[in-house]
Design a protein around this motif. Structure first.
Motif, PDB file in Angstrom:
ATOM      1  N   GLY A 124     -40.416  50.003  10.131  1.00  0.00           N
ATOM      2  CA  GLY A 124     -41.447  49.555   9.207  1.00  0.00           C
ATOM      3  C   GLY A 124     -42.798  49.397   9.884  1.00  0.00           C
ATOM      4  N   ALA A 125     -42.791  48.848  11.100  1.00  0.00           N
ATOM      5  CA  ALA A 125     -44.045  48.692  11.848  1.00  0.00           C
ATOM      6  C   ALA A 125     -44.639  50.053  12.187  1.00  0.00           C
ATOM      7  N   TRP A 126     -43.763  51.005  12.535  1.00  0.00           N
ATOM      8  CA  TRP A 126     -44.242  52.368  12.807  1.00  0.00           C
ATOM      9  C   TRP A 126     -44.856  52.969  11.553  1.00  0.00           C
ATOM     10  N   ALA A 127     -44.203  52.800  10.417  1.00  0.00           N
ATOM     11  CA  ALA A 127     -44.716  53.358   9.163  1.00  0.00           C
ATOM     12  C   ALA A 127     -46.059  52.727   8.796  1.00  0.00           C
ATOM     13  N   ASP A 128     -46.228  51.441   9.103  1.00  0.00           N
ATOM     14  CA  ASP A 128     -47.493  50.765   8.804  1.00  0.00           C
ATOM     15  C   ASP A 128     -48.660  51.356   9.582  1.00  0.00           C
ATOM     16  N   GLN A 129     -48.374  51.948  10.727  1.00  0.00           N
ATOM     17  CA  GLN A 129     -49.427  52.532  11.559  1.00  0.00           C
ATOM     18  C   GLN A 129     -49.873  53.902  11.058  1.00  0.00           C
ATOM     19  N   GLY A 130     -49.101  54.486  10.150  1.00  0.00           N
ATOM     20  CA  GLY A 130     -49.415  55.829   9.666  1.00  0.00           C
ATOM     21  C   GLY A 130     -48.802  56.857  10.580  1.00  0.00           C
ATOM     22  N   SER A 133     -50.523  61.241  13.484  1.00  0.00           N
ATOM     23  CA  SER A 133     -50.421  61.766  14.848  1.00  0.00           C
ATOM     24  C   SER A 133     -49.102  61.399  15.500  1.00  0.00           C
ATOM     25  N   SER A 134     -48.108  60.969  14.707  1.00  0.00           N
ATOM     26  CA  SER A 134     -46.840  60.519  15.262  1.00  0.00           C
ATOM     27  C   SER A 134     -46.001  61.694  15.753  1.00  0.00           C
ATOM     28  N   PRO A 135     -45.333  61.521  16.904  1.00  0.00           N
ATOM     29  CA  PRO A 135     -44.436  62.577  17.382  1.00  0.00           C
ATOM     30  C   PRO A 135     -43.123  62.610  16.628  1.00  0.00           C
ATOM     31  N   GLY A 136     -42.881  61.628  15.770  1.00  0.00           N
ATOM     32  CA  GLY A 136     -41.682  61.667  14.937  1.00  0.00           C
ATOM     33  C   GLY A 136     -40.711  60.531  15.196  1.00  0.00           C
TER      34      GLY A 136
END
Length: 232
Positions: A124-130, A133-136
């Motif tokens: 959830g915290a990762w999703a909040d960051q958008g 540019s995420s590696p997945g």
């Protein structure tokens, strides 16, 4: 150690063995946490029971817990007996099972049962960051039955919204029409060919965590790439 106070905002059954509890902080003492940490309920002056926070910091002053009550002990009975509006006391946060701030590799989460609690907070915290540019991020979630999967629709919805989030539920006793993975999480990981270069976060029963660590070691994943927490 500072004791925080809250009132129960919700207590509902996710499965016969697991409760989802929402707490709203009511004291003026500042409280903050990192996704993946846990708190300790204060049952009395000598009795503590710990539960991982299953929500993201953004939701404060509300925190959510995902509690396995199947052991049937004092902590289980305490959680099951909580009603909306009841006061609770807790200490914390505690724990280092968190995603390092500097982590830039793809994240691989592996959970079974209520071990999904801290991982729900981390994802959830990762999703909040958008995710521009995420590696997945990939979640491999093992359970025995379809009805045992916690937050199943939540994971499916996130996978539909995010092209870089992959949800892989696997069942050891699936129904005939099940189209997902079959078998334990260790079997799924043995079949994978893309484990290199990932940061792993494992949570669940001790035997599962130990078995997955052995599989990853045999597949050449360095120990320093594997973070874990065992739920006893």
């Amino acid at each position: 150690m500072q004791i925080h106070r809250a009132h129960v905002a919700e207590n509902r059954s996710l499965t016969p063995a697991v409760r989802h509890v929402s707490l709203r902080l009511v004291d003026a003492v500042p409280f903050s946490f990192r996704a993946g940490q846990f708190v300790q309920f204060v049952l009395d002056e000598t009795t503590l029971r710990q539960y991982s926070i299953a929500s993201v910091p953004r939701l404060l002053p509300v925190i959510e817990l995902c509690a396995d009550v199947s052991p049937g002990g004092r902590g289980s009975r305490f959680v099951e007996g909580l009603g909306v509006g009841d006061p609770v006391r807790f200490r914390g946060p505690f724990g280092v099972f968190t995603v390092p701030r500097e982590e830039s590799r793809p994240l691989e989460f592996v959970a079974t049962g209520a071990g999904i609690a801290p991982i729900r907070a981390m994802i959830g915290a990762w999703a909040d960051q958008g995710d521009a540019s995420s590696p997945g991020v990939r979640l491999t979630f093992g359970n025995r039955l379809l009805a045992d999967i916690l937050y199943h629709e939540e994971w499916r919805s996130l996978a539909e919204r995010s092209p870089v989030f992959s949800y892989c539920p696997t069942l050891s006793n699936p129904p005939q029409a099940w189209s997902g993975e079959r078998g334990r999480v260790t079997e799924v990981l043995r079949r994978r060919t893309d484990l290199a270069g990932r940061a792993f976060f494992l949570c669940g029963a001790p035997a599962m965590v130990d078995d997955v660590r052995r599989v990853l070691r045999a597949r050449g994943v360095p120990e320093e790439n594997v973070h874990f927490e065992k739920f006893f």
